[in-house]
Design a protein around this motif. Structure first.
Motif, mmCIF file in Angstrom:
data_model
loop_
_atom_site.group_PDB
_atom_site.id
_atom_site.type_symbol
_atom_site.label_atom_id
_atom_site.label_comp_id
_atom_site.label_asym_id
_atom_site.label_seq_id
_atom_site.Cartn_x
_atom_site.Cartn_y
_atom_site.Cartn_z
ATOM 1 N N LEU A 4 0.827 -1.200 0.000
ATOM 2 C CA LEU A 4 0.000 0.000 0.000
ATOM 3 C C LEU A 4 0.867 1.257 0.000
ATOM 4 O O LEU A 4 0.583 2.223 -0.718
ATOM 5 N N LEU A 5 1.930 1.242 0.783
ATOM 6 C CA LEU A 5 2.863 2.379 0.782
ATOM 7 C C LEU A 5 3.457 2.584 -0.604
ATOM 8 O O LEU A 5 3.591 3.717 -1.084
ATOM 9 N N ALA A 6 3.816 1.475 -1.266
ATOM 10 C CA ALA A 6 4.389 1.575 -2.608
ATOM 11 C C ALA A 6 3.382 2.151 -3.594
ATOM 12 O O ALA A 6 3.720 2.984 -4.445
ATOM 13 N N LEU A 7 2.133 1.723 -3.481
ATOM 14 C CA LEU A 7 1.090 2.232 -4.369
ATOM 15 C C LEU A 7 0.921 3.743 -4.200
ATOM 16 O O LEU A 7 0.906 4.495 -5.179
ATOM 17 N N ILE A 8 0.816 4.183 -2.957
ATOM 18 C CA ILE A 8 0.635 5.610 -2.699
ATOM 19 C C ILE A 8 1.856 6.394 -3.168
ATOM 20 O O ILE A 8 1.728 7.480 -3.754
ATOM 21 N N ALA A 9 3.051 5.850 -2.933
ATOM 22 C CA ALA A 9 4.282 6.528 -3.352
ATOM 23 C C ALA A 9 4.341 6.674 -4.872
ATOM 24 O O ALA A 9 4.677 7.743 -5.396
ATOM 25 N N LEU A 10 3.986 5.622 -5.583
ATOM 26 C CA LEU A 10 3.996 5.675 -7.042
ATOM 27 C C LEU A 10 3.013 6.716 -7.562
ATOM 28 O O LEU A 10 3.297 7.420 -8.547
ATOM 29 N N GLY A 29 4.322 -8.698 -9.584
ATOM 30 C CA GLY A 29 3.614 -9.595 -8.681
ATOM 31 C C GLY A 29 3.117 -8.895 -7.430
ATOM 32 O O GLY A 29 2.057 -9.214 -6.901
ATOM 33 N N ASN A 30 3.875 -7.929 -6.944
ATOM 34 C CA ASN A 30 3.516 -7.158 -5.757
ATOM 35 C C ASN A 30 4.210 -5.809 -5.855
ATOM 36 O O ASN A 30 5.417 -5.736 -6.135
ATOM 37 N N LEU A 31 3.469 -4.739 -5.642
ATOM 38 C CA LEU A 31 4.047 -3.404 -5.780
ATOM 39 C C LEU A 31 5.131 -3.109 -4.747
ATOM 40 O O LEU A 31 5.950 -2.207 -4.934
ATOM 41 N N ALA A 32 5.161 -3.890 -3.656
ATOM 42 C CA ALA A 32 6.203 -3.709 -2.642
ATOM 43 C C ALA A 32 7.594 -3.985 -3.202
ATOM 44 O O ALA A 32 8.594 -3.595 -2.591
ATOM 45 N N LEU A 57 9.486 9.774 -1.388
ATOM 46 C CA LEU A 57 8.147 9.323 -1.750
ATOM 47 C C LEU A 57 7.578 8.403 -0.674
ATOM 48 O O LEU A 57 6.382 8.456 -0.365
ATOM 49 N N ARG A 58 8.429 7.557 -0.112
ATOM 50 C CA ARG A 58 7.968 6.676 0.956
ATOM 51 C C ARG A 58 7.529 7.495 2.173
ATOM 52 O O ARG A 58 6.492 7.209 2.792
ATOM 53 N N ILE A 64 0.683 10.314 4.443
ATOM 54 C CA ILE A 64 -0.698 10.205 3.955
ATOM 55 C C ILE A 64 -1.465 9.155 4.747
ATOM 56 O O ILE A 64 -2.604 9.380 5.182
ATOM 57 N N LEU A 65 -0.845 7.992 4.977
ATOM 58 C CA LEU A 65 -1.531 6.932 5.730
ATOM 59 C C LEU A 65 -1.771 7.347 7.178
ATOM 60 O O LEU A 65 -2.828 7.048 7.753
ATOM 61 N N GLN A 66 -0.823 8.028 7.766
ATOM 62 C CA GLN A 66 -1.008 8.512 9.134
ATOM 63 C C GLN A 66 -2.153 9.519 9.211
ATOM 64 O O GLN A 66 -2.959 9.499 10.150
#
Length: 368
Positions: A4-10, A29-32, A57-58, A64-66
């Motif tokens: 999820l962090l990778a998705l938001i960062a991208l 396979g996984n955005l991570a 970006l991370r 954002i998640l916080q």
């Protein structure tokens, strides 16, 4: 969490959208996997220049998640079971949703009701007429919280005790227009606010077309009530049409500028003529049968022990049913079905709505 962090960062990288995100996930396979990349050549050419920005970006994604957690905002990536499947059919498909409020977005028939920001008294009256009937039939209403028809659709839904979803063109840490703050807060009781923009994202005129496609994409049917020739409601109608969803437009005064857009939609055969809520409900029933409603909380389904009760409970699973339809489907008299429905409603298996419509109930401890 890492994915999820990778998705938001991208998505913080300009130009990255839903299609590229989906392509990357199919490839990796996984955005991570983003966090393990050490060489820029492992990234697509359009992203190679951003390798050095990954730590920043991370950090931005974590912030954002916080913020979402502190504001009670649910973050729904496109690969999550909570993501509405209907939104995969819009162009471009959103990669992520930010939601505030209890409505699950799936599991209920939804109709988008939109129109001009400057409606006539006729338009306001028509909105009340259609929305009241839709809500009475158990339908959820989707709109954009804008002035005029949108706000009226939300307001009437709440007055009737229904559920409504407001799709916004900015982050959920703010409300536009500010004068609709009280209305927006009322929506949160049983409905939701929805956006594809993270908290902190300010309103921008270019966001409105993207917001409008979400309104069209989330709903099974779109209803246009008054629109000028260049209104945002027309974009919503065309987005729904392109996603193969039924579109209805209410005809108006031929001398009224407020109806020029709706008449154009009808003339171009983008929209069907809507002169009664019943026609919209008939189409909605067909549409929800073609596009089954996912269950927001999968579980072993309780069924009444009585065979007739069980048949009625099954028939009302996907969409509201009129008592006349139930009589025809079951081959029983209206007197018999009316008596059965009363008994079922007492125990919570069904809910009878004005106009003869019946929807499925949610009996936690029902007994037949």
């Amino acid at each position: 969490m890492e994915e999820l962090l990778a998705l938001i960062a991208l998505l913080e990288i300009e130009g990255v959208g839903g299609r590229q995100i989906r392509k990357l996930r199919r490839s990796w396979g996984n955005l991570a996997a983003l966090w393990d990349i050490k060489q820029s050549t492992a990234l697509p050419p359009s992203l190679q220049a951003h390798l050095s920005e990954l730590p920043a970006l991370r950090k931005r994604a974590e912030t954002i998640l916080q913020t979402c957690e502190s504001l009670g905002i649910n973050v729904i990536p496109y690969y999550d079971a909570q993501f509405p499947p209907l939104l995969e059919e819009v162009t471009p498909p959103p990669p992520i949703l930010y939601k505030k409020g209890p409505h699950p977005l799936i599991g209920q028939p939804l109709v988008a009701v939109v129109g001009t920001r400057k409606p006539t008294p006729y338009g306001m009256k028509v909105t009340e007429y259609f929305v009241e009937a839709l809500v009475d039939a158990g339908v959820g209403i989707v709109s954009g919280l804008a002035y005029g028809i949108d706000a009226q659709a939300h307001r009437i839904t709440l007055q009737k005790g229904g559920k409504t979803i407001a799709i916004l063109a900015h982050g959920l840490d703010q409300i536009y227009p500010p004068t609709h703050r009280r209305l927006a807060e009322a929506i949160l009781a049983e409905g939701a606010w929805l956006s594809e923009y993270p908290p902190g994202t300010k309103l921008h005129p270019l966001h409105f077309p993207y917001r409008n496609r979400l309104i069209a994409g989330l709903a099974h049917v779109t209803l246009i009530i008054e629109s000028r020739r260049k209104g945002g409601a027309l974009f919503t109608a065309r987005a729904a049409f392109e996603a193969n969803r039924p579109v209805f437009a209410v005809p108006g005064d031929i001398f009224s500028y407020a109806s020029e857009g709706t008449h154009a939609l009808i003339a171009e055969q983008v929209a069907q003529i809507a002169t009664s809520p019943q026609k919209v409900l008939e189409e909605l029933r067909t549409q929800t049968e073609k596009l089954p409603l996912p269950n927001p909380a999968p579980a072993a389904e309780a069924m009444p022990d009585d065979p007739l009760w069980a048949e009625i409970y099954t028939l009302t699973a996907k969409a509201p049913r009129h008592i006349d339809e139930l009589c025809t489907a079951l081959g029983r008299s209206i007197t018999e079905i009316a008596a059965v429905l009363m008994a079922m409603e007492i125990e919570g298996w069904v809910i009878q709505k004005p106009g003869g419509f019946v929807i499925r109930g949610y009996p936690p401890n029902a007994k037949s």
